[in-house]
Design an enzyme around this catalytic site. Structure first.
Site, PDB file in Angstrom:
ATOM      1  N   ASP A  36       0.849  -1.187   0.000  1.00 33.90           N
ATOM      2  CA  ASP A  36       0.000   0.000   0.000  1.00 33.90           C
ATOM      3  C   ASP A  36       0.886   1.238   0.000  1.00 33.90           C
ATOM      4  OD1 ASP A  36      -2.366   1.592   0.149  1.00 33.90           O
ATOM      5  OD2 ASP A  36      -3.324   0.003   1.314  1.00 33.90           O
ATOM      6  N   ASP A  56       3.974   1.801  -4.557  1.00 34.12           N
ATOM      7  CA  ASP A  56       2.998   2.395  -5.467  1.00 34.12           C
ATOM      8  C   ASP A  56       2.812   1.417  -6.623  1.00 34.12           C
ATOM      9  OD1 ASP A  56       1.651   3.804  -7.453  1.00 34.12           O
ATOM     10  OD2 ASP A  56       2.733   5.675  -7.108  1.00 34.12           O
ATOM     11  N   VAL A  57       1.602   0.878  -6.789  1.00 33.95           N
ATOM     12  CA  VAL A  57       1.395  -0.161  -7.797  1.00 33.95           C
ATOM     13  C   VAL A  57       1.552   0.354  -9.221  1.00 33.95           C
ATOM     14  CG1 VAL A  57      -0.078  -1.558  -6.303  1.00 33.95           C
ATOM     15  CG2 VAL A  57      -1.122   0.167  -7.806  1.00 33.95           C
ATOM     16  N   CYS A  82      -6.167  -5.652  -4.853  1.00 35.48           N
ATOM     17  CA  CYS A  82      -7.294  -4.882  -4.313  1.00 35.48           C
ATOM     18  C   CYS A  82      -7.110  -3.377  -4.453  1.00 35.48           C
ATOM     19  CB  CYS A  82      -7.503  -5.206  -2.832  1.00 35.48           C
ATOM     20  SG  CYS A  82      -8.018  -6.897  -2.499  1.00 35.48           S
ATOM     21  N   SER A 144     -15.427  -4.639 -10.567  1.00 36.21           N
ATOM     22  CA  SER A 144     -16.560  -3.999  -9.891  1.00 36.21           C
ATOM     23  C   SER A 144     -17.794  -4.254 -10.740  1.00 36.21           C
ATOM     24  CB  SER A 144     -16.331  -2.493  -9.757  1.00 36.21           C
ATOM     25  OG  SER A 144     -17.528  -1.819  -9.407  1.00 36.21           O
ATOM     26  N   TYR A 157     -13.833   5.101 -13.905  1.00 36.35           N
ATOM     27  CA  TYR A 157     -13.831   3.912 -13.041  1.00 36.35           C
ATOM     28  C   TYR A 157     -14.376   2.698 -13.787  1.00 36.35           C
ATOM     29  CZ  TYR A 157     -14.797   1.050  -8.900  1.00 36.35           C
ATOM     30  OH  TYR A 157     -14.832   0.040  -7.960  1.00 36.35           O
ATOM     31  N   LYS A 161     -12.371  -0.790 -14.726  1.00 39.06           N
ATOM     32  CA  LYS A 161     -12.812  -2.075 -14.190  1.00 39.06           C
ATOM     33  C   LYS A 161     -13.286  -3.013 -15.299  1.00 39.06           C
ATOM     34  CE  LYS A 161     -11.916  -1.330  -9.866  1.00 39.06           C
ATOM     35  NZ  LYS A 161     -10.852  -2.091  -9.163  1.00 39.06           N
ATOM     36  N   THR A 192     -16.600  -0.242   2.757  1.00 36.90           N
ATOM     37  CA  THR A 192     -15.170   0.038   2.876  1.00 36.90           C
ATOM     38  C   THR A 192     -14.968   1.497   3.277  1.00 36.90           C
ATOM     39  OG1 THR A 192     -14.933   0.763   0.580  1.00 36.90           O
ATOM     40  CG2 THR A 192     -14.736  -1.611   1.009  1.00 36.90           C
TER      41      THR A 192
END
Length: 251
Positions: A36, A56-57, A82, A144, A157, A161, A192
């Site tokens: 994370d 950092d992905v 995730c 999602s 978004y 996804k 969340t």
């Protein structure tokens, strides 16, 4: 596939879906490395069996370093992506045209980040000793229901996804010869930190929109599905909706 005496990577692992998944995998005997951002890690509680790793992905060098850290001990066999963001903006709104930089950021985190972690981890998993079925590991990505039912303001978004869903089957086919399975979970409305700032009335309305069970999804339920996918060796190349039969309206 067995989790005991193996290692696992979970991105976005300091909170929400990632934190619940990290705990669930650790409870089944995996040595978990939760990736994370530094700010997220700073406020995360310590969990037995879970090592927090700042990364950092969207940065290939940071991803590769984190994967090498995870693969240095027990055999790396599980990866759960995730990490994600969900800012809202319309293509044409009151403040003007959708900011291209915002669109790019959403795609980089949600799609490119997923790809970078999956590909770097696959290189390490492919070197592990296979089990009796020839299996070396499994990757679980997160999409999602917005991939199918994107609402007003979700163009970036939903696009990111949808791409994660579209990546699932070819990724499974690409990695099949290495004994690596790839599945995706498409959650509905999950309780969340992203929902922490909304009012109780708004949360109640969201819960009422779910056919059954008429409530928000608990992150633990996402983690349960992850462990089921890991254990079920014949699940591969599939996207599983986890949404209480919810189909989102336009707004």
């Amino acid at each position: 596939m067995q989790l005991n005496d193996s290692s696992a990577i979970v991105t976005g692992g300091a909170s929400g879906l990632g934190a619940a998944t990290a705990r669930a995998l650790a409870a089944q005997g995996a040595e978990v490395f939760a990736l994370d951002l530094p700010a997220a890690i700073a406020g995360a509680p310590a969990v037995d069996g879970v090592t927090l790793v700042a990364a950092d992905v969207t940065d290939p060098a940071q991803v590769r370093a984190a994967v090498q850290t995870a693969g240095a001990g027990a055999a790396l066999r599980t990866v759960v992506n995730c990490a994600g963001i969900a800012p809202s903006a319309r293509i044409l709104g009151r403040s003007g045209v959708h900011d291209p930089a915002l669109f790019d950021t959403v795609v980089r985190v949600n799609l490119l980040g997923t790809f970078l972690v999956m590909s770097a981890a696959a290189e390490v998993i492919a070197q592990q000793t296979p089990d009796a079925q020839g299996q070396r590991g499994v990757v679980v990505n997160t999409a999602s229901i917005a991939a199918y039912d994107g609402q007003v303001g979700q163009v970036a978004y939903a696009a990111s996804k949808s791409a994660v869903v579209g990546m699932t089957l070819p990724a499974a086919r690409d990695l099949a010869s290495h004994g690596i399975r790839v599945c995706t979970i498409a959650p509905g409305i999950v309780d969340t930190p992203m929902l922490a700032t909304v009012s109780d009335e708004y949360r109640a309305n969201l819960a009422a929109s779910v056919p059954f069970p008429q409530r928000l999804c608990d992150p633990i339920e996402y983690a349960q599905l992850v462990t089921m996918i890991v254990a079920h060796d014949y699940l591969n190349g599939e996207t599983i909706r986890m949404d209480g039969a919810l189909r989102m309206g336009p707004r």
